[in-house]
Design an enzyme around this catalytic site. Structure first.
Site, mmCIF file in Angstrom:
data_model
loop_
_atom_site.group_PDB
_atom_site.id
_atom_site.type_symbol
_atom_site.label_atom_id
_atom_site.label_comp_id
_atom_site.label_asym_id
_atom_site.label_seq_id
_atom_site.Cartn_x
_atom_site.Cartn_y
_atom_site.Cartn_z
ATOM 1 N N ALA A 29 -42.350 -48.875 -9.121
ATOM 2 C CA ALA A 29 -41.864 -47.704 -8.403
ATOM 3 C C ALA A 29 -41.838 -46.446 -9.252
ATOM 4 O O ALA A 29 -41.696 -45.338 -8.718
ATOM 5 C CB ALA A 29 -40.462 -47.981 -7.864
ATOM 6 N N SER A 31 -44.009 -46.359 -12.456
ATOM 7 C CA SER A 31 -45.258 -46.295 -13.213
ATOM 8 C C SER A 31 -46.154 -47.468 -12.830
ATOM 9 O O SER A 31 -45.691 -48.456 -12.237
ATOM 10 C CB SER A 31 -44.988 -46.318 -14.721
ATOM 11 O OG SER A 31 -44.436 -47.562 -15.109
ATOM 12 N N GLY A 32 -47.427 -47.345 -13.200
ATOM 13 C CA GLY A 32 -48.377 -48.410 -12.952
ATOM 14 C C GLY A 32 -49.124 -48.745 -14.223
ATOM 15 O O GLY A 32 -49.212 -47.929 -15.155
ATOM 16 N N HIS A 255 -46.453 -59.356 -3.986
ATOM 17 C CA HIS A 255 -45.157 -58.743 -4.253
ATOM 18 C C HIS A 255 -44.845 -58.955 -5.721
ATOM 19 O O HIS A 255 -44.940 -60.073 -6.235
ATOM 20 C CB HIS A 255 -44.073 -59.360 -3.378
ATOM 21 C CG HIS A 255 -42.760 -58.659 -3.496
ATOM 22 N ND1 HIS A 255 -41.557 -59.303 -3.428
ATOM 23 C CD2 HIS A 255 -42.456 -57.348 -3.703
ATOM 24 C CE1 HIS A 255 -40.569 -58.438 -3.566
ATOM 25 N NE2 HIS A 255 -41.103 -57.239 -3.747
ATOM 26 N N ASP A 256 -44.458 -57.899 -6.432
ATOM 27 C CA ASP A 256 -44.296 -58.005 -7.880
ATOM 28 C C ASP A 256 -43.249 -59.041 -8.283
ATOM 29 O O ASP A 256 -43.398 -59.701 -9.317
ATOM 30 C CB ASP A 256 -44.003 -56.640 -8.518
ATOM 31 C CG ASP A 256 -42.857 -55.884 -7.878
ATOM 32 O OD1 ASP A 256 -42.113 -56.460 -7.054
ATOM 33 O OD2 ASP A 256 -42.692 -54.691 -8.194
ATOM 34 N N THR A 257 -42.212 -59.218 -7.459
ATOM 35 C CA THR A 257 -41.227 -60.242 -7.804
ATOM 36 C C THR A 257 -41.802 -61.638 -7.633
ATOM 37 O O THR A 257 -41.499 -62.545 -8.420
ATOM 38 C CB THR A 257 -39.952 -60.092 -6.954
ATOM 39 O OG1 THR A 257 -39.481 -58.750 -7.041
ATOM 40 C CG2 THR A 257 -38.858 -61.033 -7.439
ATOM 41 N N THR A 279 -36.706 -51.336 -12.214
ATOM 42 C CA THR A 279 -36.099 -50.292 -11.378
ATOM 43 C C THR A 279 -35.090 -50.917 -10.414
ATOM 44 O O THR A 279 -34.005 -50.395 -10.190
ATOM 45 C CB THR A 279 -37.187 -49.533 -10.613
ATOM 46 O OG1 THR A 279 -38.089 -48.934 -11.559
ATOM 47 C CG2 THR A 279 -36.581 -48.453 -9.749
#
Length: 494
Positions: A29, A31-32, A255-257, A279
């Protein structure tokens, strides 16, 4: 573009130089990163290739993601990786949940996706909840009702623009959108869609009940796929633009999680919880099935899918966002504080002068976070923190106490004894937060890996292309990364 999903063989992934080289595009949310994963058959090595800011844009009172800039940065990272390491086999994108973009009926992006912190949902939540009350949302989908959820956002979009439904061809969650921009193939990957409030809790298929009650046609949802599905190749035009050869696109644990959880090298999985710390802080544990009970609803837990179709029973806690906003505020005032300095400052105090609730709505939107913390303390009749050290310590101790309460609730919900907590994600670089969490929970903290989302992204890709079995994930990570353990130094908070 009208293309169908291709098999691994058709996609043409190749093994080169006795190593497998894959790209994880891990978009957070704030940075990438484009991360290279090199697997030699035994261990996995990760290397950061390209990092870029993810800065939302406000236009006429609404908040959007700059999706075209993000896509440009991703392409720059791919090109840089190719120049440094030669031909790459595949890539996959993982992001936060709930947000999405619209394609029109010709397959073009209608407009930049809204940010989940946009406020347009507030005006429509009452009418939506009259059609679909919060408790019924939870019973149907397993997702904890929240204004940021896809279902609230989508309903608000359609209420705000009655002609939109005539224009929309498909809705794509953020990682699905980037996979589409790379390949021209639209899919709905299960782990990212499980954050939406639009899937059936038991089957993870589209909830016909939810769509019917809200008057939303199910035809706007693309073909559903499970995590770890090979969907095709990078578009030939993009290959030519970047000067790269064929690369496979994999809908991983998008999903990142879900990616982070796939990377956890559990010591005793049946007695372990996790905290994915960034975040947002996601505190939970893996279960075989969704836990959709009255107590789970009252505690504020949600259910989301993992790679392999197990369940993540977790609670979303406003995490290091609060500290990030303080950092932004201080930097704008000409008083920047580095991350290491923050930890040092907080470490000079024996304890926080006050405790906040990280999930209080006052902390949910951008603004003067130090002042909001002071206002909260005045409202709750606590000593008011004034110095940076005091404010930082308040945030860190409050997070640790919030984690502790959530772990206790997890034990009650699952009737298990949690002995170990695995902390992963960038937040574990804050050693003070890890120690405070051990102190608050009274449990061993096993911290690592820090790059959990990117590592999980890569190991799911390895399974998708047939290089490793899913059962080998934890062993690969354990061989590749050494965790750090923290033990309680004081009696657990009551």
């Amino acid at each position: 573009m009208d293309r169908s999903i291709k098999s691994f063989g058709e996609a043409g992934v190749q093994k080169m130089d006795d190593t497998i080289k894959l790209l994880a595009i891990d978009l957070g949310a704030s940075s990438g990163r484009v991360m290279l994963g090199i697997y030699d058959g035994d261990t996995l090595r990760m290397e950061e290739i390209h990092r870029f800011a993810n800065i939302p844009v406000q236009i006429r009172g609404q908040l959007y993601w700059d999706v075209l800039k993000l896509f440009h940065e991703m392409k720059q990272g791919i090109q840089k990786a190719h120049r440094m390491f030669g031909q790459l086999q595949a890539l996959s994108v993982d992001t936060w949940g709930v947000d999405y973009g619209f394609l029109d009926k010709q397959g073009q992006l209608l407009y930049s996706p809204h940010h989940y912190r946009d406020q347009r949902m507030a005006a429509n939540s009452t009418s939506m909840e009259a059609l679909l009350p919060p408790r019924e949302q939870f019973a149907l989908t397993g997702n904890q009702p929240s204004l940021i959820n896809t279902v609230y956002q989508l309903y608000s979009d359609l209420q705000g623009n009655v002609d939109l439904i005539q224009t929309v061809g498909k809705i794509l969650m953020m990682p699905d959108l980037f996979h589409y921009l790379f390949s021209g193939i639209a899919v709905a990957e299960q782990t990212i869609w499980s954050t939406s409030g639009l899937l059936d809790a038991a089957s993870s298929e589209i909830s016909e009940e939810v769509f019917n009650r809200l008057g939303i046609p199910t035809a706007i949802i693309p073909e559903g796929v499970s995590a770890g599905t090979v969907i095709g190749l990078v578009d030939p035009e993009i290959q030519a633009e970047l000067g790269i050869g064929p690369m496979t696109i994999i809908a991983g644990a998008s999903h990142d999680t879900a990616s982070a959880v796939a990377s956890i090298p559990y010591i005793r999985k049946g007695e372990a919880a996790f905290i994915s710390c960034g975040t947002w802080s996601l505190v939970g544990m893996e279960t075989l099935e969704p836990v959709v009970t009255d107590q789970s609803y009252e505690y504020g837990f949600t259910n989301e899918r993992c790679f392999g179709s197990t369940n993540r029973l977790l609670k979303n806690i406003t995490g290091l966002w609060i500290l990030q906003e303080c950092d932004r505020n201080w930097a704008e005032a000409g008083e920047p504080v580095s991350y290491s300095e923050m930890v040092q400052l907080a470490g000079t105090l024996a304890q926080a002068p006050a405790i906040i609730d990280p999930n209080d709505p006052i902390f949910s939107t951008p603004g003067n976070m130090p002042q909001r913390i002071r206002e909260y303390c005045v409202k709750t009749v606590q000593p008011v923190p004034h110095t940076k050290a005091e404010i930082i310590r308040v945030i860190l101790e409050s997070l640790a106490l919030s984690y502790s309460q959530t772990i206790d609730e997890l034990e009650a919900l699952t009737e298990t004894t949690i002995r170990t907590i695995h902390m992963v994600g960038g937040g574990i670089q804050n050693e003070l937060l890890c120690q405070l969490t051990a102190n608050a929970t009274g449990r061993e903290i096993v911290a690592g890996p820090a790059e959990a989302s990117a590592i999980g992204n890569i190991v799911v890709q390895l399974a998708a292309i047939g290089i490793v079995e899913a059962s080998a994930f934890r062993d690969i990570v354990a061989r590749s990364y050494t965790p750090v353990s923290y033990h309680p130094a004081i009696v657990k908070h009551s």
